[in-house]
Design a protein around this motif. Structure first.
Motif: not given
Length: 147
Positions: A131-135
């Motif tokens: 999720e962090k990398w997607k954001h």
């Protein structure tokens, strides 16, 4: 002579008007030069930002590929341990139920419980990382698109 004087005054007034127009034109030219210099600086800055965004995107893609390997391993482990094996250790011939439970079932149960807890924590951690990398990828992509 009077006609020449009038002609001279008329030409002087016209000359002053043209001088004023030339001064305005020079001021406009200077403004355009300044605008052009600023536009060139903005363009160079935008190109640098685009290049940085491209590098960041490439870095994110490399990290995503590394995370994909980890996620594949986790998926493999989940598939391996997804089906509960019904292989329990055999009870001895005259073994009591409490002894069987305490010596064979409880350690097996604890081992399975610990494995599931570890996998759940790993899945949660990996999901947060994804999720962090997607954001971060979305932010970089938006910045890149704006450029």
């Amino acid at each position: 002579m009077q006609a020449l004087e009038q002609e001279k005054e008329h030409l002087t007034a016209e000359n002053e008007g043209l001088t004023a127009q030339i001064a305005e034109a020079r001021a406009d030219i200077q403004l355009l030069k300044d605008d052009k210099e600023q536009a060139v600086k903005d363009k160079e800055e935008a190109e640098k930002r685009a290049e940085k965004a491209e590098k960041d995107l490439h870095s994110l893609e490399e990290r995503r590929e590394r995370l994909q390997l980890v996620m594949d391993n986790v998926s493999k482990e989940i598939k391996e341990y997804g089906t509960v094996k019904t292989l329990l250790p055999e009870a001895g011939a005259l073994e009591r139920a409490t002894t069987y439970r305490d010596k064979k079932i409880k350690p097996l149960f604890t081992q399975v419980k610990n494995k599931i807890a570890a996998m759940a924590a790993q899945v949660k951690e990996l999901a947060e990382e994804v999720e962090k990398w997607k954001h971060k990828y979305q932010k970089t992509k938006q910045a890149y698109n704006q450029i």
